[in-house]
Design a protein around this motif. Structure first.
Motif, mmCIF file in Angstrom:
data_model
loop_
_atom_site.group_PDB
_atom_site.id
_atom_site.type_symbol
_atom_site.label_atom_id
_atom_site.label_comp_id
_atom_site.label_asym_id
_atom_site.label_seq_id
_atom_site.Cartn_x
_atom_site.Cartn_y
_atom_site.Cartn_z
ATOM 1 N N ASN B 380 31.200 19.765 4.373
ATOM 2 C CA ASN B 380 32.674 20.133 4.366
ATOM 3 C C ASN B 380 33.116 20.360 2.988
ATOM 4 O O ASN B 380 34.305 20.043 2.589
ATOM 5 C CB ASN B 380 33.575 19.210 5.284
ATOM 6 N N ASP B 382 34.844 21.576 -0.378
ATOM 7 C CA ASP B 382 36.258 21.990 -0.855
ATOM 8 C C ASP B 382 37.057 22.013 0.234
ATOM 9 O O ASP B 382 37.879 22.919 0.308
ATOM 10 C CB ASP B 382 35.761 23.587 -1.290
ATOM 11 N N GLY B 383 36.839 21.297 1.265
ATOM 12 C CA GLY B 383 37.834 21.116 2.472
ATOM 13 C C GLY B 383 37.508 22.214 3.380
ATOM 14 O O GLY B 383 38.085 22.350 4.393
ATOM 15 N N ILE B 384 36.470 23.018 3.494
ATOM 16 C CA ILE B 384 36.149 24.035 4.295
ATOM 17 C C ILE B 384 34.991 23.478 5.418
ATOM 18 O O ILE B 384 34.059 22.846 5.053
ATOM 19 C CB ILE B 384 35.291 25.185 3.713
ATOM 20 N N VAL B 385 35.329 23.260 6.395
ATOM 21 C CA VAL B 385 34.754 22.675 7.409
ATOM 22 C C VAL B 385 33.338 23.705 7.807
ATOM 23 O O VAL B 385 33.246 24.963 7.689
ATOM 24 C CB VAL B 385 35.424 22.643 8.777
ATOM 25 N N ASN B 387 31.182 23.864 5.468
ATOM 26 C CA ASN B 387 30.561 24.431 4.089
ATOM 27 C C ASN B 387 29.642 23.436 3.613
ATOM 28 O O ASN B 387 30.293 22.004 3.269
ATOM 29 C CB ASN B 387 31.963 24.806 3.140
ATOM 30 N N ILE B 474 42.675 19.225 -1.353
ATOM 31 C CA ILE B 474 41.334 19.969 -1.496
ATOM 32 C C ILE B 474 40.291 18.824 -1.385
ATOM 33 O O ILE B 474 39.649 18.422 -2.405
ATOM 34 C CB ILE B 474 41.148 20.756 -2.664
ATOM 35 N N ASN B 476 36.556 16.858 -0.895
ATOM 36 C CA ASN B 476 35.308 17.163 -1.090
ATOM 37 C C ASN B 476 35.189 18.376 -2.064
ATOM 38 O O ASN B 476 34.263 19.137 -1.869
ATOM 39 C CB ASN B 476 34.605 17.418 0.320
ATOM 40 N N ARG B 477 36.145 17.957 -2.907
ATOM 41 C CA ARG B 477 36.167 19.495 -3.801
ATOM 42 C C ARG B 477 34.607 19.353 -4.872
ATOM 43 O O ARG B 477 34.506 18.380 -5.310
ATOM 44 C CB ARG B 477 37.336 19.393 -4.817
#
Lengths: 271, 855
Positions: B380, B382-385, B387, B474, B476-477
């Motif tokens: 996850n 950059d906050g994108i699940v 990713n 943001i 887990n960037r």
């Protein structure tokens, strides 16, 4: 340095015009990765272990080298201030006086240990390698861990191995020859009383034992430290295989996992 | 009662040229241009003394504004005491009257040039530009000044306007083995031409090839450009200047390291990378300043001076950061022989530290190697699940600790004369300051990325899965070189001040009154939402308002033409600095809570003698401060986190004597003697609120048993004896012997709490060891100075000046400049030796050879 020589040549000329160059960050070179590949063991871990008499301490006076692969590190904090190393003949636990050992000695890294001056000892019959003997409590002499500053002169770091293949054994086959080795146990499950329980007591930082039973009836303890980052997770109820490090405490057989990816209990429990 | 009598008694002696000023009728803020023939020793020395000290890493504070450098003020050297303080005591970081720099003020063209947050003068903004930035007026302590808001310590005014500079060209070069090796400066000032124009420009720089302290360097470039236009009674001035610096720092060291390596100048801040030296702690600055000044003269006595300044730039210090990796600092306590209990292993560890440079310096190659094998998958990212980012995740990085600074300053003052009998000055200043603090990645040290996580918060993971996020906005960037991470916040300040000054010179008496009223506001803006402090880390905080005032009174009495006495008292209060009011501004906007001002009372008296053969300055001072605040942050083993001690109720007492004498023994020889003796101590117990950076909860409130502890860690006794030999052929030689005593280590208040001591009996051997502050040994330092100047050219209108200054003539290698107790404390065993004090050593014999050519 690039920056300095650059500066040296021009310092007295047109300082003002250099302001823009000056504010540039200098680029540092990255050093080449100097990883030793030529490791030449002149002793096997089995031979080393054979030098030990349980309950005693032996200093190694010969300049011998063992070469092995790290099979357990402290990344999850289930192992603390120690790593476990094995070659094809056997395994041994190395007591190291440092934390975050996995940065330098992660699982899968080949290492060569210069034995000269090191000591063999055991803790509850688990054979360990250390740097000295602490006699401050004469009734319970203890192995001294290798000081952090001496790591590099004792342990040479080598390449990363692609894959580690555990030794497949049945629970009943486990004996002291397999201490500190990377083992796979098939068809095991937690006893009903120990399913859906925490691996250890994270809140109070207490180690706990959970009993694993194979379908054939033999059992072994899965021991987990209260400091392990997975201590708070629940034990699964299925059946399957687990991998990990075989250990003992006296006559008690124990099994330690590196983290929960060692647990593969996805099948139905045995009948 | 006794105290009051003492104060009253004290309120009878001191001053420098204050009484002289009282009768001075000419009211200008202009440069006192001196003939080139009268270039004094001190004037020549100023150029390099400013850069004498190598910057130092202060591990005991995480504050952004801390500047440990003591900037010696530049004087024409007319005062017997002040010149010794600047040129003889400066290298030992002597603090006059025990007052830190934030009790002093500095103005440029009438504008206060101070960091509002910390209160310290912005001397480093014009570092190196000494040809232009000369102090034109200064006052010491409570002596009257008529150019600005009064300070308890030193007040200095600089006039950098082009038309006020002497019309000349200076080419100067210096060669030294101090903080830098080469320095060069070129300055050119024009006279005011027929159309009313004048200009000044100056540029130069300094550079290090062979550092005095291993691993350090000081490189810099500076420039100044100024234009003036005179139109009738109007004078409009423009100045633009900047001092770009790049300095590698020195770290204080343990006695143990010094003993093992037999090297007092051991500097653990650097290491080899690919066989070249790399320092981990490099500070740099780029901060251009623009000043516009307007002066209007109503008459010779009455004028209005208005200035506006703007500056925008940044300061940066690099440092190592690490995640799931061993501490990279080579003098970390677990790496040292003293950490081993086994005598054989102790010996082994000592031997390897002596033999292997990689074990006693930073191992850059080792860090690259660790990063190279550190393979990891970040889920996850950059906050994108969903990713997933895979690669070499850095365990070691070099970070930039950035401060982006914006300052706007306005000041206007009217200086006038009332009926021939009174002089008055009135002014306002308005200042705005915004400093944006954040970290960026300077170097990933061979890795592919870093992750914006806070490792100290990991222990909270089971209860709060967000806790490790430095920025919940943001999560887990993934960080690459140059990306901002960690903390990210701004501290903004507004301040408006109005001040007035009235002086009534009479035949023998002169008295003056100063008043000041100010409003200060500051607030924090968080640019990230910290996982541990989701509710009070992001966005604008409450605005903190402070109203402050100061009042100062003084009387001069001229006994006869040569002798005068001086009495002055001041009462003031000032707001806490934002650094000390925010408990942990890096993570949240929590403050000390109550808006408490610091109260200051100061009184001085002095006696001054000025005759052709003898000049004496003697004075007594008594200063009491109350209700100051401080925040101490350090790594606490038990909490596995940085812990903040928000201390309040800090009160200090400073009293002492200042004496300076300059006696002419013959036509050629004069002798100097100076003595500064003070007693500087905490006058009250302090309280501290303890919080940690890994939990939101207040941990405890503790009482610090501070009363009567020495509060100062610069020498409390300093003596200097010197001889000058001057010839008619313009040779000048000067030898000074300086002696320093009663210097105590910087103290750790945490050690003086019941929590730290209990259950150890304070009267036991160990208890005393824990409580007493170590006194540093008495030290002496011998300095030598020689200069000669020639007049050349057809009209003898060109000057060529040579000088050599040699400090620490006897090459004392173990010169201790400073020392402090580490804040980290062994709460388990209460062993003061587990985290023993750190010391900073001065250079052995060191010199500066300089030459300047003026025409």
């Amino acid at each position: 340095m690039i920056y300095q020589s650059f500066f040296q040549q021009r310092i007295f000329f047109g300082l003002l015009f250099m302001i823009q160059f000056y504010s540039c960050e200098r680029q540092y070179d990255a050093p080449p990765m100097d990883i030793e590949t030529a490791f030449a063991p002149d002793m096997t871990i089995k031979e080393l272990r054979a030098k030990h008499v349980m309950g005693k301490f032996e200093q190694i006076s010969d300049a011998r080298i063992i070469v092995g692969v790290v099979v357990a590190d402290d990344a999850s904090d289930n192992f603390y201030k120690s790593i476990v190393v094995q070659d094809t003949t056997g395994g041994i636990t190395i007591r190291m006086d440092g934390i975050k050992l996995a940065a330098n000695y992660p699982i899968g890294r080949k290492i060569a240990i210069s034995l000269k001056g090191l000591w063999l000892g055991d803790y509850g019959k688990l054979i360990q390698l250390g740097a000295g003997v602490d006699n401050s409590d004469p009734a319970n002499p203890a192995l001294v861990s290798i000081p952090q500053t001496l790591f590099d002169q004792t342990i040479k770091k080598g390449e990363m191995m692609k894959q580690l293949i555990p030794l497949k054994l049945s629970t009943g086959q486990l004996n002291n020859n397999y201490q500190s080795m990377y083992i796979r146990l098939d068809s095991v499950e937690f006893i009903p009383a120990d399913t859906s329980k925490c691996y250890a007591d994270f809140a109070n930082k207490l180690s706990l034992n959970r009993t694993l039973k194979s379908c054939s009836g033999a059992s072994i303890l899965l021991r987990t430290s209260g400091y392990a980052d997975f201590a708070d997770l629940k034990t699964p109820s299925g059946n399957g295989y687990i991998t990990g490090i075989y250990s003992v405490f006296g006559s008690t057989k124990q099994f330690l996992i590196r983290d929960t990816s060692d647990i593969h209990l996805y099948q139905n429990r045995c009948k | 009662m006794i105290k009051i009598t003492t104060v009253l008694l004290l309120t009878l002696m001191m001053s420098a040229f204050a009484s002289g000023q009282a009768n001075k009728s000419k009211r200008t803020v202009s440069v006192k241009q001196e003939r080139i023939d009268s270039i004094t020793q001190s004037f020549l020395k100023t150029t390099e003394e400013l850069s004498y000290n190598i910057p130092v890493i202060d591990e005991n504070t995480l504050k952004e504004n801390t500047d440990m450098t003591v900037y010696p003020t530049l004087h024409a050297g007319r005062d017997a005491f002040k010149s010794v303080v600047s040129f003889q005591f400066g290298s030992m970081r002597f603090q006059q009257k025990g007052l830190p720099t934030n009790y002093s003020s500095v103005t440029v063209n009438g504008l206060p040039m101070m960091d509002i947050a910390s209160g310290t003068g912005l001397w480093n903004n014009w570092w190196g530009l000494n040809d232009v930035f000369k102090i034109t007026e200064s006052s010491n302590g409570l002596q009257q000044n008529n150019f600005a808001v009064s300070a308890i310590g030193e007040s200095s005014n600089l006039d950098i306007r082009a038309s006020k500079q002497r019309a000349q060209t200076i080419f100067g070069y210096g060669f030294s083995n101090r903080a830098y090796n080469h320095r060069m400066q070129f300055t050119n000032s024009s006279a005011v031409n027929k159309k009313g124009w004048a200009y000044t420009f100056s540029f130069g720089g300094n550079y290090t090839t062979m550092p005095a302290i291993p691993g350090t360097f000081s490189n810099g470039i500076n420039y100044f450009f100024g234009v003036d236009k005179k139109m009738g009674e109007h004078l409009i001035s423009f100045s633009l200047f900047e001092s770009i610096t790049h300095k590698a720092k020195q770290a204080a060291i343990l006695k143990e390291s010094e003993k093992i390596l037999g090297d007092a100048l051991y500097n653990p801040a650097w290491g080899y990378q690919n066989h070249s030296v790399r320092n981990a702690n490099i500070s740099s600055q780029s901060l251009p300043v623009v000043i516009l000044t307007h002066e209007y003269r109503f008459s010779n006595q009455n004028f209005l001076l208005t200035s506006i300044a703007a500056s925008k730039g940044n300061r940066n210090t690099t440092g190592l950061d690490w995640y799931h990796a061993p501490d990279p600092r080579p003098d970390y306590y677990r790496y040292l022989p003293s950490y081993q209990t086994d005598p054989f292993l102790k010996e082994q560890v000592m031997l390897i530290m002596q033999q292997d440079v990689y074990k006693r310096q930073i191992n850059w190659d080792g860090m690259y190697e660790v990063n190279n094998i550190s393979k990891e998958n970040i889920l996850n990212a950059d906050g994108i699940v969903g990713n997933i980012v895979s690669g070499k995740r850095a365990r070691y990085i070099l970070e930039n600790r950035m401060a982006n600074i914006t300052r706007l300053n306005f000041a206007s003052s009217y200086h006038g004369r009332w009926n021939e009998s009174a002089l008055f000055d009135i002014g306002i200043t308005v200042s705005f300051q915004k400093v944006h603090y954040y970290k960026t990645i300077n170097d990933l040290l061979g890795a592919d990325f870093y992750v914006n996580w806070n490792q100290f918060a990991e222990s909270n993971l089971p209860t709060n899965p967000n806790s490790i996020q430095n920025d919940l906005n943001i999560p887990n960037r993934i960080l690459k070189k140059g990306d901002a991470f960690g903390y990210d916040y701004s501290i903004l300040h507004n301040r408006a001040t109005t001040w007035t000054h009235l002086m009534v010179p009479m035949k023998r008496f002169g008295f003056y009154v100063d008043g000041e009223l100010s409003i200060t506001q500051f607030w924090r803006i968080g640019n990230t939402r910290n996982g541990l402090f989701a509710d009070n880390s992001f966005g604008k905080s409450v605005v903190n308002n402070f109203l402050n005032s100061a009042l100062r009174l003084g009387i001069n009495y001229s006994i006869n033409g040569k002798q005068s006495i001086f009495i002055a008292s001041a009462m003031a209060n000032k707001p806490p600095s934002s650094d000390n009011f925010y408990i942990s501004p890096r993570t949240r906007d929590a403050t000390q809570g109550d808006l408490i001002n610091e109260n200051i009372f100061s009184t001085e008296l002095g006696w001054l003698l000025r005759s052709a053969k003898l000049k004496i300055h003697s004075g007594l001072y008594y200063i009491v401060t109350k209700n100051a605040m401080d925040v101490l942050s350090f790594y606490h083993d038990a909490y596995n986190s940085f812990v903040n001690y928000a201390v309040r109720g800090i009160g200090q007492t400073h009293f002492g004597i200042e004496f300076g004498m300059d006696a002419r023994l013959s036509n050629n020889v004069s002798a100097q003697f100076a003595f500064a003796g003070g007693n500087h101590y905490f006058n009250s117990r302090q309280t501290a609120i303890v919080t940690a950076d890994n939990t939101a909860a207040e941990i405890e409130r503790v009482l610090i048993y501070a009363k009567n502890y020495q509060s100062l860690n610069s020498p409390q006794s300093a003596y200097s004896l010197g001889f000058n030999y001057r010839t008619a052929t313009r040779w000048l030689m000067n030898l000074n012997v300086n002696f320093f005593d009663r210097q105590f280590l910087g103290w750790n208040p945490i050690r003086r709490t019941a929590e730290a001591i209990y259950p150890i009996d304070p009267n036991s051997e160990k208890g005393k060891q824990l409580l007493q502050i170590e006194k540093m040994p008495a030290q002496y330092l011998i300095n030598f100075f020689l200069t000669h100047s020639f007049s050349i050219g057809r009209k003898n209108n060109q000057q060529w000046v040579w000088s050599i200054s040699i400090n620490n003539l006897l090459n004392k290698q173990d010169l201790l400049v400073n020392g402090y107790e580490q804040l980290r404390f062994d709460f388990d065993n209460r062993d003061p030796q587990k985290f023993p004090p750190k010391y900073l050593h001065g250079m052995g014999i060191n010199f500066l050879i300089s030459t300047s050519y003026r025409f």
